[in-house]
Design an enzyme around this catalytic site. Structure first.
Site, PDB file in Angstrom:
ATOM      1  N   THR A 182       0.359  -1.192   0.269  1.00  0.00           N
ATOM      2  CA  THR A 182      -0.171  -0.142   0.201  1.00  0.00           C
ATOM      3  C   THR A 182       0.693   1.260   0.098  1.00  0.00           C
ATOM      4  O   THR A 182       0.854   1.975  -0.414  1.00  0.00           O
ATOM      5  CB  THR A 182      -0.800  -0.118   1.135  1.00  0.00           C
ATOM      6  OG1 THR A 182      -1.970  -0.912   0.759  1.00  0.00           O
ATOM      7  CG2 THR A 182      -1.851   1.211   1.856  1.00  0.00           C
TER       8      THR A 182
ATOM      9  N   GLN B 140       0.245  -8.906  -6.295  1.00  0.00           N
ATOM     10  CA  GLN B 140      -0.056 -10.954  -6.287  1.00  0.00           C
ATOM     11  C   GLN B 140       0.908 -11.733  -6.989  1.00  0.00           C
ATOM     12  O   GLN B 140       0.698 -12.771  -7.227  1.00  0.00           O
ATOM     13  CB  GLN B 140      -1.849 -10.687  -6.462  1.00  0.00           C
ATOM     14  CG  GLN B 140      -2.186 -10.613  -5.643  1.00  0.00           C
ATOM     15  CD  GLN B 140      -3.064 -11.087  -5.012  1.00  0.00           C
ATOM     16  OE1 GLN B 140      -2.345 -11.965  -5.028  1.00  0.00           O
ATOM     17  NE2 GLN B 140      -3.313 -10.259  -3.593  1.00  0.00           N
TER      18      GLN B 140
ATOM     19  N   ALA C  39       5.721  -8.392   1.346  1.00  0.00           N
ATOM     20  CA  ALA C  39       6.088  -9.325   2.596  1.00  0.00           C
ATOM     21  C   ALA C  39       5.250 -10.523   2.246  1.00  0.00           C
ATOM     22  O   ALA C  39       5.390 -12.228   2.071  1.00  0.00           O
ATOM     23  CB  ALA C  39       7.381  -9.201   3.248  1.00  0.00           C
TER      24      ALA C  39
ATOM     25  N   THR D  52      13.471   4.994  10.492  1.00  0.00           N
ATOM     26  CA  THR D  52      13.892   3.752  10.542  1.00  0.00           C
ATOM     27  C   THR D  52      13.434   2.564   9.525  1.00  0.00           C
ATOM     28  O   THR D  52      12.427   1.904  10.109  1.00  0.00           O
ATOM     29  CB  THR D  52      14.103   2.794  12.524  1.00  0.00           C
ATOM     30  OG1 THR D  52      14.910   4.651  12.969  1.00  0.00           O
ATOM     31  CG2 THR D  52      14.788   2.157  12.911  1.00  0.00           C
TER      32      THR D  52
ATOM     33  N   CYS E 294      -8.900  -6.426   1.388  1.00  0.00           N
ATOM     34  CA  CYS E 294      -8.729  -4.478   2.286  1.00  0.00           C
ATOM     35  C   CYS E 294      -9.702  -4.617   1.886  1.00  0.00           C
ATOM     36  O   CYS E 294     -10.316  -2.809   2.572  1.00  0.00           O
ATOM     37  CB  CYS E 294      -7.946  -3.885   0.843  1.00  0.00           C
ATOM     38  SG  CYS E 294      -5.847  -4.271   1.411  1.00  0.00           S
TER      39      CYS E 294
END
Length: 400
Positions: free
Chosen positions: A85, A201, A222, A259, A350
């Site tokens: 996203t 996908q 991931a 970070t 989603c």
């Protein structure tokens, strides 16, 4: 109170999230050790001391491994993100704004620059596209054909001299249709536009090489390939102008300040490599499962396949089956199957809490009551033939 899942529960919603794979879990284990053990590996990758340098080296090794698996020219073309996203948002907003600013400076005019995408993209692309329209961009949404594909001719008709960016997904998360990315990217480049592909996908389900496809940017996540949630990547071709969204410490060569999630990218690299290395054999196995499930669904009264997917088709993902129920809404069918011990979905995870019918199905012309009865079954490396035999029996019972 925690919700428990029966041991014999069959998970068939891999397109939403794949279970954490053994390779990722093993790679992340040292970084999840508590206390002093974690200091040796899990610290801030931007610190100059020894623990920081160790974390930095682990992160850069992960970057090199992912870049190699994706066919990048160099490791720094990979920008780590919190997921697809964010990567999609970075690509749409960062590339379009950079191209607009460059052309304004070069041409000395304030044109209404065009962005082209499709009606069947994930919301992570559609919403940034609408945001660009509010900024003054001319945004065009291409309609797919009834079979779920976007043609190169349709794209060419939408391209103008003022087109700065084209964004088209590699594979649809609901229908499983695989778009002709290399040809679409070539058409965009002929018009002088950049090309971004949402490959969320596609990774691990089909051959995917960013250099071979000729794309300028690509988004990945991931957890779709068995890695941890909360980490992903944006491929940015070298020397591609880009305006960052996150400003601050200048991490990721100034393209994303924050970070970095070292344990996440280490797990991502391991999952990505396992998925890419096993893609050919696993896709062939899953294609057989897909074709059998489509045949079984076609014979059940009250439900039909949404698309005609030829047996052995490589133009459709090997792990997604989509169907339409005639007498039950998606939510009811999903909950009945859940009680029967099978985890499926009605479409994109989603949008699973939305009562609105799928925009993807609307775009390909599904209408009336049918659109409310969507069912998506998706599977992965743990799915067996026996799982699907049991699922078909449960589906028939639920429809009765």
């Amino acid at each position: 109170m925690a919700i428990t899942v029966p041991e014999d529960y069959v998970y068939l919603d891999w397109a939403a999230t794949a279970p954490l794979c053994e390779e990722a879990a093993a790679a992340m284990a040292p970084y999840l050790a508590p206390g002093a053990a974690n200091i040796a590996v899990g610290m801030n990758a931007n610190s100059l001391h020894a623990p920081g340098r160790a974390a930095f080296e682990a992160m850069e090794l992960a970057r090199r491994e992912i870049a190699a698996d994706l066919g990048c020219s160099r490791p720094n073309e990979i920008v780590f993100t919190s997921g697809a996203t964010e990567a999609d948002n970075m690509a749409l907003l960062g590339l379009a704004r950079a191209q607009r600013d460059m052309r304004r400076k070069r041409d000395g005019k304030d044109a209404r620059y065009r962005v082209v995408t499709t009606e069947i993209e994930h919301e992570a692309v559609l919403e940034p596209a609408h945001a660009l329209a509010r900024e003054g961009f001319d945004v065009v949404f291409l309609a797919p054909a009834r079979d779920g594909f976007v043609t190169v001719d349709a794209l060419r008709e939408a391209l103008t001299d003022d087109t700065v960016l084209v964004s088209i997904q590699a594979a649809n998360s609901e229908l499983g249709t695989v778009q002709p990315i290399a040809e679409l990217a070539s058409a965009a480049h002929e018009a002088g536009a950049l090309f971004h592909v949402d490959a969320t996908q596609a990774l691990g389900k089909m051959p995917f090489d960013v250099s071979g496809l000729g794309v300028d940017a690509a988004s990945f996540s991931a957890h779709k390939v068995g890695g941890p949630k909360g980490v992903g990547a944006l491929y940015l071709k070298s020397r591609t102008p880009f305006v960052p969204l996150l400003l601050g410490g200048g991490q990721e060569d100034g393209r994303r300040s924050t970070t970095q999630n070292v344990v996440g990218v280490v797990g991502f690299a391991a999952a990505c490599h396992a998925a890419v290395a096993g893609e050919a054999a696993e896709s062939a196995r899953q294609r057989v499962l897909r074709d059998r499930l489509y045949r079984e669904i076609a014979r059940i009264d009250g439900i039909r396949p949404t698309l005609e997917v030829p047996e052995g088709s490589t133009l459709h993902l090997p792990n997604i089956v989509h169907a339409l129920a005639e007498r039950l809404e998606s939510e009811t069918l999903v909950l009945r199957l859940d009680r029967a011990g099978f985890g499926v979905s009605g479409g994109s995870a989603c949008a699973s809490h939305s009562l609105e019918p799928s925009g993807v199905l609307r775009a390909i012309g599904v209408s009336g009551d049918e659109i409310y009865g969507a069912l998506r079954v998706s599977f992965g490396r743990l799915t067996t033939e026996e799982d699907l035999v049991r699922f078909v029996a449960a589906l028939e019972e639920c429809l009765r």
